[in-house]
Design a protein around this motif. Structure first.
Motif, mmCIF file in Angstrom:
data_model
loop_
_atom_site.group_PDB
_atom_site.id
_atom_site.type_symbol
_atom_site.label_atom_id
_atom_site.label_comp_id
_atom_site.label_asym_id
_atom_site.label_seq_id
_atom_site.Cartn_x
_atom_site.Cartn_y
_atom_site.Cartn_z
ATOM 1 N N UNK A 1 8.440 -57.760 107.300
ATOM 2 C CA UNK A 1 9.752 -57.355 106.775
ATOM 3 C C UNK A 1 10.873 -57.731 107.746
ATOM 4 N N UNK A 2 10.685 -57.419 109.018
ATOM 5 C CA UNK A 2 11.706 -57.747 110.016
ATOM 6 C C UNK A 2 11.884 -59.258 110.148
ATOM 7 N N UNK A 3 10.805 -60.006 110.030
ATOM 8 C CA UNK A 3 10.838 -61.462 110.220
ATOM 9 C C UNK A 3 11.454 -62.165 109.014
ATOM 10 N N UNK A 4 10.986 -61.809 107.808
ATOM 11 C CA UNK A 4 11.391 -62.545 106.614
ATOM 12 C C UNK A 4 12.710 -62.048 106.020
ATOM 13 N N UNK A 5 13.020 -60.779 106.175
ATOM 14 C CA UNK A 5 14.209 -60.213 105.532
ATOM 15 C C UNK A 5 15.374 -60.041 106.492
ATOM 16 N N UNK A 6 15.085 -59.624 107.699
ATOM 17 C CA UNK A 6 16.157 -59.312 108.651
ATOM 18 C C UNK A 6 16.352 -60.404 109.713
ATOM 19 N N UNK A 7 15.695 -61.539 109.503
ATOM 20 C CA UNK A 7 15.913 -62.756 110.284
ATOM 21 C C UNK A 7 15.699 -62.569 111.787
ATOM 22 N N UNK A 8 14.767 -61.702 112.134
ATOM 23 C CA UNK A 8 14.350 -61.611 113.535
ATOM 24 C C UNK A 8 13.407 -62.775 113.831
ATOM 25 N N UNK A 9 13.375 -63.240 115.081
ATOM 26 C CA UNK A 9 12.370 -64.234 115.446
ATOM 27 C C UNK A 9 10.996 -63.598 115.288
ATOM 28 N N UNK A 10 9.965 -64.415 115.131
ATOM 29 C CA UNK A 10 8.634 -63.851 114.897
ATOM 30 C C UNK A 10 8.195 -62.974 116.069
ATOM 31 N N UNK A 11 8.497 -63.417 117.288
ATOM 32 C CA UNK A 11 8.121 -62.626 118.462
ATOM 33 C C UNK A 11 8.801 -61.273 118.481
ATOM 34 N N UNK A 12 10.115 -61.258 118.208
ATOM 35 C CA UNK A 12 10.846 -59.989 118.182
ATOM 36 C C UNK A 12 10.361 -59.111 117.032
ATOM 37 N N UNK A 13 10.114 -59.734 115.871
ATOM 38 C CA UNK A 13 9.646 -58.974 114.712
ATOM 39 C C UNK A 13 8.280 -58.346 114.988
ATOM 40 N N UNK A 14 7.418 -59.097 115.671
ATOM 41 C CA UNK A 14 6.085 -58.571 116.005
ATOM 42 C C UNK A 14 6.190 -57.375 116.948
ATOM 43 N N UNK A 15 7.030 -57.486 117.971
ATOM 44 C CA UNK A 15 7.205 -56.391 118.919
ATOM 45 C C UNK A 15 7.795 -55.157 118.226
ATOM 46 N N UNK A 16 8.794 -55.380 117.366
ATOM 47 C CA UNK A 16 9.390 -54.270 116.626
ATOM 48 C C UNK A 16 8.357 -53.626 115.693
ATOM 49 N N UNK A 17 7.562 -54.457 115.040
ATOM 50 C CA UNK A 17 6.553 -53.937 114.112
ATOM 51 C C UNK A 17 5.500 -53.104 114.827
ATOM 52 N N UNK A 18 4.995 -53.632 115.952
ATOM 53 C CA UNK A 18 3.957 -52.914 116.702
ATOM 54 C C UNK A 18 4.518 -51.614 117.269
ATOM 55 N N UNK A 19 5.688 -51.670 117.900
ATOM 56 C CA UNK A 19 6.262 -50.485 118.533
ATOM 57 C C UNK A 19 6.495 -49.376 117.507
ATOM 58 N N UNK A 20 7.114 -49.729 116.379
ATOM 59 C CA UNK A 20 7.452 -48.691 115.400
ATOM 60 C C UNK A 20 6.226 -48.194 114.640
ATOM 61 N N UNK A 21 5.194 -49.021 114.506
ATOM 62 C CA UNK A 21 3.975 -48.549 113.850
ATOM 63 C C UNK A 21 3.259 -47.527 114.727
ATOM 64 N N UNK A 22 3.165 -47.802 116.020
ATOM 65 C CA UNK A 22 2.538 -46.854 116.951
ATOM 66 C C UNK A 22 3.364 -45.572 117.031
ATOM 67 N N UNK A 23 4.686 -45.723 117.110
ATOM 68 C CA UNK A 23 5.567 -44.563 117.190
ATOM 69 C C UNK A 23 5.490 -43.723 115.919
ATOM 70 N N UNK A 24 5.343 -44.373 114.769
ATOM 71 C CA UNK A 24 5.296 -43.642 113.497
ATOM 72 C C UNK A 24 3.983 -42.899 113.330
ATOM 73 N N UNK A 25 2.850 -43.576 113.477
ATOM 74 C CA UNK A 25 1.568 -42.905 113.253
ATOM 75 C C UNK A 25 1.355 -41.760 114.230
#
Length: 416
Positions: free
Chosen positions: A118-142
């Motif tokens: 979602x961050x990569x394809x919709x919000x135009x983050x680079x793949x590296x930034x999108x991956x870091x955001x995805x991992x961080x927020x998934x761990x923080x959420x669960x």
């Protein structure tokens, strides 16, 4: 406190580092510095590791304590416990810990994939930034931590169901608790095999999510600083997301500081209750408040025994639930009064912050950074006690059984 942990390369002060580390390992989410601005990538990684260890550690610790309690039981009690949980016997420690890790990492991986795309394809983050955001927020959420790498938490995604709903699902799953998740995996299609514990957690979670959503929707519908400018579907989405956060996650998609004082009060109660035992959520736990509710119902009906979903509740559980609630309320009242004296801030804001810290939620009205050093230390202690206190104290009560060989004569005072 390493200089490499901050964005400007200047070592964080001891209190700032202590507060942030405690908030992370206790999976709370309260902050005194803006996470994406103040901390470097290294500092954010440290926070992420603390969140993961805190979430897994608490779940593991709770399960270990549960087994320790069962091992203290006699053979007869072990058989009763096995029958109650529809289990052939007690699982060994290795399988318990392995199961916790597998479930946690699987849920986090699925959420990380969704958020990354979602961050990569919709919000135009680079793949590296999108991956870091995805991992961080998934761990923080669960892990119900509530730390975000956006300065406005999740407010920019208030109308995005593809971000909000998967995060909400992970938060709810983490808040159910490991025992419930395991039983659902085994008997998802046979509710008659669910234990009293699982039924209490599932019914309580659904009821509190609905009540929380209705509360925020009704009280904030016309508030121009929160839900007011949104379309009605977005209002419902935002209200549901905030209701989920009171399960002790701590993200916010609207400005908590601009909410009505009445909304704060309702959220105080939801945060105090929290989620299910042996999970990543805090609070006094849904089962505790559920037991109290059934005690009240039995008393109003004049029944001698307290029955819950077709089973009779042990009298020892009555005393444990009442003790945990009364001690928690006394702690919150004392800390709230102390914070008001040393900070001069109003009751509603201070009470919200105190509930948030004790229940390891992380939602804030924005006063955390304004508190004096003594006030922040009080919040640090509250987060620590709130994370380990209810589990530890309930276990002590369960393990401590003192048998007297005599009984005193009965007498009763006038009640009410």
């Amino acid at each position: 406190m390493l200089p490499e942990a901050t964005a400007d390369g200047v070592s964080a002060g001891f209190l700032t580092a202590l507060f942030t580390a405690t908030s992370a390992v206790c999976v709370t989410g309260l902050i005194v510095e803006d996470t994406p601005v103040y901390w470097s990538g290294f500092g954010q990684a440290v926070i992420l590791v603390l969140i993961q260890l805190g979430g897994l550690g608490v779940m593991t610790f709770a399960s270990v304590i549960g087994l320790a309690v069962l091992r203290k039981f006699s053979l007869r009690r072990k058989l009763v416990a096995a029958a109650e949980s529809k289990s052939a016997g007690l699982e060994d420690m290795r399988s318990v810990v392995t199961g916790i890790v597998k479930i946690s990492l699987s849920i986090e991986a699925v959420l990380a994939l969704i958020l990354t795309l979602r961050f990569w394809l919709t919000y135009e983050e680079t793949f590296g930034d999108a991956l870091w955001l995805g991992v961080f927020h998934s761990v923080s959420a669960f892990n119900n931590a509530g730390f975000a790498l956006f300065s406005d938490s999740m407010m920019r995604f208030v109308s995005d169901p593809i971000v909000c709903l998967p995060m909400a699902a992970a938060i709810i799953l983490g808040g159910l608790g490991f025992p419930v998740i395991v039983q659902l995996r085994k008997h998802i299609r046979t509710p008659r095999l669910w234990s009293m514990h699982t039924r209490l957690v599932l019914v309580g979670t659904a009821l509190l999510l609905f009540l929380g959503t209705a509360l925020v929707t009704a009280l904030e519908w016309s508030n121009p600083r929160t839900l007011g400018p949104l379309s009605w579907p977005d209002k419902v989405l935002a209200a549901f997301f905030q209701s989920v956060q009171t399960r002790t996650a701590g993200f916010n998609s609207v400005d908590i500081g601009e909410m009505e004082a009445t909304t704060w009060l309702g959220m105080d109660l939801l945060m105090f209750i929290g989620g299910g035992p042996a999970g990543t959520a805090g609070g006094i736990k849904i089962t505790t408040i559920g037991v109290l509710l059934f005690i009240i119902i039995a008393e109003l009906r004049g029944e001698a025994a307290v029955n819950v979903f077709g089973k009779r509740l042990s009298r020892a559980v009555h005393r444990q639930a009442i003790t945990v609630v009364m001690l928690a309320m006394a702690l919150i009242a004392g800390c709230t009064g102390t914070l008001m004296v040393i900070s001069g801030l109003p009751l509603d804001a201070v009470l919200f912050e105190t509930f948030s810290a004790f229940a390891t939620v992380g939602l804030s009205t924005g006063i955390t950074a304004e508190l004096p050093a003594a006030g922040q230390i009080i919040l640090v202690l509250l987060m620590f006690i709130g994370r380990i206190g209810p589990i530890t104290f309930a276990s002590v009560l369960a393990l401590r059984e003192r048998r007297l060989h005599y009984e005193l004569p009965k007498e009763r005072p006038i009640i009410g």
